[in-house]
Design an enzyme around this catalytic site. Structure first.
Site, PDB file in Angstrom:
ATOM      1  CE  LYS A 174      -1.912   2.999   1.962  1.00  0.00           C
ATOM      2  NZ  LYS A 174      -1.685   4.420   1.606  1.00  0.00           N
ATOM      3  N   GLY A 227       6.738   5.175   8.617  1.00  0.00           N
ATOM      4  CA  GLY A 227       5.923   6.386   8.624  1.00  0.00           C
ATOM      5  C   GLY A 227       5.991   7.062   9.981  1.00  0.00           C
ATOM      6  CD  GLU A 249      12.606   3.989   9.034  1.00  0.00           C
ATOM      7  OE1 GLU A 249      12.475   5.112   9.588  1.00  0.00           O
ATOM      8  OE2 GLU A 249      12.790   3.831   7.812  1.00  0.00           O
ATOM      9  CB  CYS A 283      12.845   8.573   9.074  1.00  0.00           C
ATOM     10  SG  CYS A 283      12.995   7.440   7.722  1.00  0.00           S
ATOM     11  CD  GLU A 381      10.373  12.679  11.901  1.00  0.00           C
ATOM     12  OE1 GLU A 381       9.279  12.159  12.124  1.00  0.00           O
ATOM     13  OE2 GLU A 381      11.325  12.073  11.367  1.00  0.00           O
TER      14      GLU A 381
HETATM   15  P1  ADP Z   1       2.522  11.055   7.075  1.00  0.00           P
HETATM   16  O1  ADP Z   1       1.729  11.553   8.248  1.00  0.00           O
HETATM   17  O2  ADP Z   1       3.899  11.560   7.030  1.00  0.00           O
HETATM   18  O3  ADP Z   1       1.823  11.127   5.753  1.00  0.00           O
HETATM   19  P2  ADP Z   1       1.817   8.387   7.785  1.00  0.00           P
HETATM   20  O4  ADP Z   1       2.529   7.637   8.821  1.00  0.00           O
HETATM   21  O5  ADP Z   1       0.432   8.838   8.111  1.00  0.00           O
HETATM   22  O6  ADP Z   1       2.765   9.541   7.340  1.00  0.00           O
HETATM   23  O7  ADP Z   1       1.712   7.551   6.429  1.00  0.00           O
HETATM   24  C1  ADP Z   1       2.602   6.550   6.036  1.00  0.00           C
HETATM   25  C2  ADP Z   1       1.801   5.455   5.352  1.00  0.00           C
HETATM   26  O8  ADP Z   1       0.840   4.942   6.267  1.00  0.00           O
HETATM   27  C3  ADP Z   1       0.999   5.905   4.133  1.00  0.00           C
HETATM   28  O9  ADP Z   1       1.024   4.866   3.167  1.00  0.00           O
HETATM   29  C4  ADP Z   1      -0.395   6.067   4.699  1.00  0.00           C
HETATM   30  O10 ADP Z   1      -1.423   5.949   3.741  1.00  0.00           O
HETATM   31  C5  ADP Z   1      -0.455   4.941   5.685  1.00  0.00           C
HETATM   32  N1  ADP Z   1      -1.467   5.091   6.750  1.00  0.00           N
HETATM   33  C6  ADP Z   1      -1.928   6.232   7.304  1.00  0.00           C
HETATM   34  N2  ADP Z   1      -2.839   5.967   8.267  1.00  0.00           N
HETATM   35  C7  ADP Z   1      -2.961   4.614   8.326  1.00  0.00           C
HETATM   36  C8  ADP Z   1      -3.738   3.706   9.121  1.00  0.00           C
HETATM   37  N3  ADP Z   1      -4.571   4.126  10.055  1.00  0.00           N
HETATM   38  N4  ADP Z   1      -3.569   2.378   8.910  1.00  0.00           N
HETATM   39  C9  ADP Z   1      -2.708   1.920   7.987  1.00  0.00           C
HETATM   40  N5  ADP Z   1      -1.961   2.723   7.202  1.00  0.00           N
HETATM   41  C10 ADP Z   1      -2.078   4.053   7.362  1.00  0.00           C
END
Ligand code: ADP
Length: 478
Positions: A174, A227, A249, A283, A381
């Protein structure tokens, strides 16, 4: 520019998402739409997990050397298509073209590295005495879920999908909604070199709509997530529901410690590289420079001069620094600038949108000087090209400041004193330590966090542990 249309890649087929919905991907340099992409949800995730499950037994049972060959072929195909992949990565993320190209070649390198490991990841024999033969088997996990961020879209897929596939797992990816394209271009190459249908699947979509159902799917066997801490926490909770292993990570606020005995020119260039690379959206960025009091003024003066020469521009024009990835990210940087000013940090360089751009999410390379460890801009961050400069009197204070945050991803040390470097390398709470070169290391070197930077290690041979289970077989000889 013609808007390109992208579908989902599930079970070796290109298909519109079940809902028929799409979303748009923007070029952050121009804010123009470059592509429409299938907007996946739980139904598509279910189809992808089923496809990956169906493909698993045959892929697992292939000879490791045959899996390796396909991974090598993919590495060569990625290299052959590096220009096209880099072009789309640049349009989608805003990063400078040469940097995107470097990341594409590094992606090829991940597939090559783990191809080499596919037939060399052995179990052990364990001595239990004359009456037993005991050995371990390393089995693949099964269906692996990969939730990928937007800062290194293709490269991070290489980083986690390559070791997973090498050991006989199948994968559902994803990508981040900001950068959905190159995961699909990789799927085209996988098809071209002959990966079986269902081994690699891509469902694009938003975190809540597509990411959450993937992590909650009962038929996945492990989750790799890169993320934010906030999302990592949610994913870990979801994983707990089905007792699924996770590799997280997460963020960083990594210290780059500069001692007075170092080569000042080197330290300045490396500090700049540490924070401005990928517009600070890394990161492991060296977002805190800790500089020894005696060279503080000279260091800041040279760093300001260096910073003023950095060329900002559209990624396709190969500048040194491109825009931030999205409006959301731009606003986040803006908010932190306000916080830094309010806390009393001194803006020594940058601090605003570059006036020459009226479109795009550009931000000037920025130095916040006279930052103290308790400030939010020293603790949190920012994920932009904003460097916090702190000062220390001696090694003990440097260590205390360096470790005094909730993160522990990486740390840099610049000194010509080997003992000082080794003491700090021993005592720093960080998954990687760089001495005299920021970001030193490569696909071969294990990477991951202490504390809230996460757990589990990616890259290197260490990563293979994420995608395998150990089974012990004890045989009694009678
Ligand atoms: P940022 O806030 O920097 O965009 P995220 O950690 O929210 O980073 O996003 C990193 C990845 O996690 C993206 O692919 C995002 O779509 C996904 N993501 C965000 N929220 C969720 C969730 N609740 N469950 C699973 N994946 C998620």
């Amino acid at each position: 520019m013609k808007v390109r249309e992208f579908k989902q890649f599930i079970g070796g087929e290109w298909a519109a998402p079940a809902s028929g919905q799409t979303f748009e991907s923007l070029d952050p340099s121009t804010e123009e739409v470059i592509a429409t992409v299938g907007r996946g949800d739980a139904a598509d995730i279910d189809a992808a997990v089923n496809a990956a499950r169906a493909a698993f037994p045959a892929w697992r049972d292939r000879k490791p050397k045959e899996r390796a060959r396909l991974l090598y072929d993919l590495a060569r195909a990625i290299e052959a298509h590096a220009d096209d992949l880099a072009h789309w990565e640049t349009l989608d993320s805003g990063k400078p073209l040469p940097r995107a190209r470097g990341e594409v070649l590094s992606t090829a390198r991940y597939f090559e590295f783990y191809a080499g490991a596919a037939d060399k990841y052995y179990g052990e024999t364990i001595p239990l005495g004359a009456d037993y033969i005991d050995f371990t088997l390393r089995e693949p996990m099964g269906v692996t879920a990969h939730i990928v961020p937007w800062n290194f879209p293709l490269n991070m897929i290489g980083r986690s999908v390559a070791p997973a596939l090498a050991l006989g797992n199948t994968a559902v990816v994803k990508p981040a909604e900001q950068t959905p394209l190159t995961a699909l271009l990789l799927a085209e190459l996988m098809q071209e070199v002959g990966f079986p249908a269902g081994v690699y699947n891509v469902v694009n979509g938003f975190g809540i709509e597509a990411g959450a159902p993937l992590t909650a799917h009962p038929d996945i066997d492990c989750i790799t997530f890169t993320g934010s801490v906030e999302t990592g926490r949610i994913i870990m909770k979801t994983a707990a529901e089905h007792i699924k292993p996770v590799v997280l990570e997460l963020g960083g606020k990594s210290p780059n410690i500069i001692f007075a005995d170092t080569d000042l020119g080197l330290a300045v260039a490396e500090a700049a590289k540490g924070i401005y690379s990928n517009t600070g959206q890394v990161c492991s960025a060296g977002s805190r420079v800790l500089v020894e009091a005696g060279i503080r003024d000279a260091f800041v003066e040279q760093l300001v001069a260096h910073t003023s020469r950095i060329k900002i521009g559209r990624g396709v024009d190969s500048p040194e620094m491109g825009p931030l990835v999205s409006r959301e990210q731009y606003e986040r940087v803006e908010v932190y600038m306000g916080i830094g000013r309010e806390e009393g940090a001194e803006v020594a360089a940058g601090g605003a949108r570059p006036p020459e751009f009226d479109k795009g999410y550009f931000w000037q390379p920025t130095i916040l000087d006279r930052v103290t460890p308790d400030m939010r801009v020293a603790q949190e961050e920012i994920f932009g090209p904003v460097l916090a400069v702190l000062t220390f009197e001696d090694e003990a204070e440097a260590l205390e400041i360096a470790n005094g945050v909730r993160y522990g991803l990486v740390a840099g040390i610049f000194t010509n004193d080997i003992n000082k470097a080794m003491r700090l390398a021993r005592d720093l709470k960080a998954g990687q330590v760089y001495v005299n070169e920021y970001f030193a290391g490569g696909e071969e070197t294990p990477f991951g966090g202490y504390k809230q930077s996460g757990f589990g290690r990616e890259k290197g041979l260490e990563a293979l542990a994420n995608y395998s289970q150990v089974k012990n077989v004890a045989i009694r000889i009678r």
